[in-house]
Scaffold this motif. Structure first.
Motif, PDB file in Angstrom:
ATOM      1  N   ILE A 180       1.462  -7.222   4.973  1.00 50.56           N
ATOM      2  CA  ILE A 180       1.115  -5.894   4.470  1.00 50.56           C
ATOM      3  C   ILE A 180       2.339  -4.999   4.573  1.00 50.56           C
ATOM      4  O   ILE A 180       2.931  -4.859   5.647  1.00 50.56           O
ATOM      5  N   ALA A 229      -6.636  -5.985   9.398  1.00 50.36           N
ATOM      6  CA  ALA A 229      -5.738  -7.142   9.359  1.00 50.36           C
ATOM      7  C   ALA A 229      -5.790  -7.910  10.679  1.00 50.36           C
ATOM      8  O   ALA A 229      -6.165  -7.363  11.717  1.00 50.36           O
ATOM      9  N   SER A 274      -7.005   2.241   9.366  1.00 49.25           N
ATOM     10  CA  SER A 274      -8.054   1.395   8.797  1.00 49.25           C
ATOM     11  C   SER A 274      -7.517   0.037   8.362  1.00 49.25           C
ATOM     12  O   SER A 274      -8.118  -1.001   8.649  1.00 49.25           O
ATOM     13  N   VAL A 275      -6.394   0.039   7.694  1.00 48.82           N
ATOM     14  CA  VAL A 275      -5.851  -1.202   7.136  1.00 48.82           C
ATOM     15  C   VAL A 275      -5.374  -2.147   8.235  1.00 48.82           C
ATOM     16  O   VAL A 275      -5.652  -3.350   8.198  1.00 48.82           O
ATOM     17  N   ILE A 307       0.855  -1.186   0.000  1.00 52.44           N
ATOM     18  CA  ILE A 307       0.000   0.000   0.000  1.00 52.44           C
ATOM     19  C   ILE A 307       0.891   1.237   0.000  1.00 52.44           C
ATOM     20  O   ILE A 307       1.713   1.425   0.906  1.00 52.44           O
ATOM     21  N   ALA A 357      -6.690  -6.474   2.925  1.00 46.19           N
ATOM     22  CA  ALA A 357      -5.888  -6.445   4.152  1.00 46.19           C
ATOM     23  C   ALA A 357      -6.277  -7.591   5.074  1.00 46.19           C
ATOM     24  O   ALA A 357      -5.419  -8.200   5.726  1.00 46.19           O
ATOM     25  N   GLU A 387     -11.497   7.494   3.632  1.00 41.44           N
ATOM     26  CA  GLU A 387     -11.104   6.163   4.053  1.00 41.44           C
ATOM     27  C   GLU A 387     -10.792   5.282   2.844  1.00 41.44           C
ATOM     28  O   GLU A 387     -11.325   5.502   1.750  1.00 41.44           O
ATOM     29  N   PRO A 388      -9.950   4.264   3.016  1.00 44.77           N
ATOM     30  CA  PRO A 388      -9.680   3.348   1.902  1.00 44.77           C
ATOM     31  C   PRO A 388     -10.941   2.575   1.531  1.00 44.77           C
ATOM     32  O   PRO A 388     -11.800   2.343   2.378  1.00 44.77           O
ATOM     33  N   LEU A 397      -4.905   5.681   6.413  1.00 40.07           N
ATOM     34  CA  LEU A 397      -4.703   4.385   5.772  1.00 40.07           C
ATOM     35  C   LEU A 397      -4.247   3.339   6.785  1.00 40.07           C
ATOM     36  O   LEU A 397      -4.788   2.225   6.843  1.00 40.07           O
ATOM     37  N   VAL A 429      -9.974  -2.700  -0.474  1.00 41.49           N
ATOM     38  CA  VAL A 429      -8.634  -2.693   0.126  1.00 41.49           C
ATOM     39  C   VAL A 429      -8.667  -3.286   1.527  1.00 41.49           C
ATOM     40  O   VAL A 429      -7.775  -4.040   1.926  1.00 41.49           O
ATOM     41  N   LEU A 430      -9.712  -2.970   2.295  1.00 39.59           N
ATOM     42  CA  LEU A 430      -9.829  -3.524   3.645  1.00 39.59           C
ATOM     43  C   LEU A 430     -10.026  -5.038   3.588  1.00 39.59           C
ATOM     44  O   LEU A 430      -9.483  -5.777   4.424  1.00 39.59           O
ATOM     45  N   LEU A 466       3.366  -1.158   4.123  1.00 38.28           N
ATOM     46  CA  LEU A 466       2.773   0.173   4.092  1.00 38.28           C
ATOM     47  C   LEU A 466       3.844   1.253   3.997  1.00 38.28           C
ATOM     48  O   LEU A 466       4.834   1.209   4.727  1.00 38.28           O
TER      49      LEU A 466
END
Length: 281
Positions: A105, A128, A123-124, A36, A99, A90-91, A120, A95-96, A107
């Motif tokens: 991941i 996860a 939220s991500v 990401i 994740a 927000e993503p 990012l 994408v979530l 980042l």
């Protein structure tokens, strides 16, 4: 691998005694890596990191990048699933979901806005699982320096340069980069790879000595973080992934030097040496 209070030098012999997980099975068994990053002006960073992850042995690659670059990047990296992310808000749910199913991941490569990066990350990493491998680089490290609670995962590697290490420490790291890496590992409960000095939160310390001036080129850090992510995807533990990645990154530069000189090679050329360098340990 036993822990030592003093740094152990990363050599081929040390790595052979610390072998990477077997490569039996299909691409699913070698891990799904989600990268990401890549703001509108810097999409190449996620290309370098993502392809480096594949060269290090990751089985599947997914990329979340600035929406303006998603189509072009999907063509440049046909091996990857690429999803666009807006610069504000927000993503997207996709994408979530990525994740939530990722094994690793990565980042930060190519991001350029700290507030966007913090949104990012929050939220991500909440999407996860706690055992998901996480690699933080570039602006993701700046975000972590502002809010250490963003990182909740146990299998984490931080790959700062000296400036980023200063932000994480809240002071200049000075000349003792080994001490700085140990302090950061303890503070953030993560493995830290800082200019060849690798430290784990349980006290393990290593030093990679093959790095040369040519590694200080644009995009080189993205390649290094991608190698770490790929090795985590293969099942390496964080300290092992960081040590193997530091060696592969440095020795890839050594392999290029006879053709391009000590400072003439490009980060994209480092990527193409990674698989062979790992295989020849």
């Amino acid at each position: 691998m036993p822990n030592r209070s003093e740094e152990r030098v990363v050599t081929p012999g040390l790595l052979r005694d610390w072998p990477l997980p077997d490569l039996e099975g299909d691409k699913e068994s070698r891990g799904r890596v989600l990268v990401i990053g890549g703001a509108r002006r810097t999409p190449g960073a996620v290309l370098l990191a993502g392809v480096a992850a594949l060269r290090a042995g990751a089985g599947k690659l997914q990329i979340a990048v600035a929406a303006e670059s998603a189509v072009a990047l999907s063509i440049a990296v046909p091996e990857a699933k690429v999803v666009g992310v807006a610069a504000a808000g927000e993503p997207p749910d996709e994408v979530l979901e990525m994740a939530g199913s990722a094994d690793v991941i990565l980042l930060g490569p190519g991001l350029d806005d700290i507030d966007h990066t913090m949104r990012l990350m929050r939220s991500v990493l909440e999407a996860a699982g706690p055992e998901t491998g996480v690699v933080l680089d570039a602006y993701a490290l700046g975000a972590l320096s502002k809010d250490s609670t963003l990182l909740r995962q146990r299998r984490a590697v931080l790959t700062p340069n000296v400036v980023e290490a200063g932000h994480l420490l809240g002071r200049e790291p000075g000349d003792d980069l080994a001490g700085a890496s140990r302090e950061l590992a303890q503070r953030y409960r993560a493995v830290v790879s800082l200019y060849g000095h690798i430290a784990a939160p349980d006290g393990g310390c290593w030093r990679e000595e093959n790095g040369d001036a040519g590694l200080g080129t644009s995009g080189s850090g993205d390649v290094r973080s991608g190698i770490v992510a790929g090795l985590l995807g293969r099942g390496a533990d964080p300290a092992q992934a960081a040590c193997w990645a530091a060696y592969a990154h440095a020795m890839s530069g050594r392999r290029l030097a006879p053709r391009f000189g000590r400072v003439g090679f490009l980060a994209r050329e480092l990527v193409d040496e990674v698989a062979y360098t790992i295989a020849m340990v």
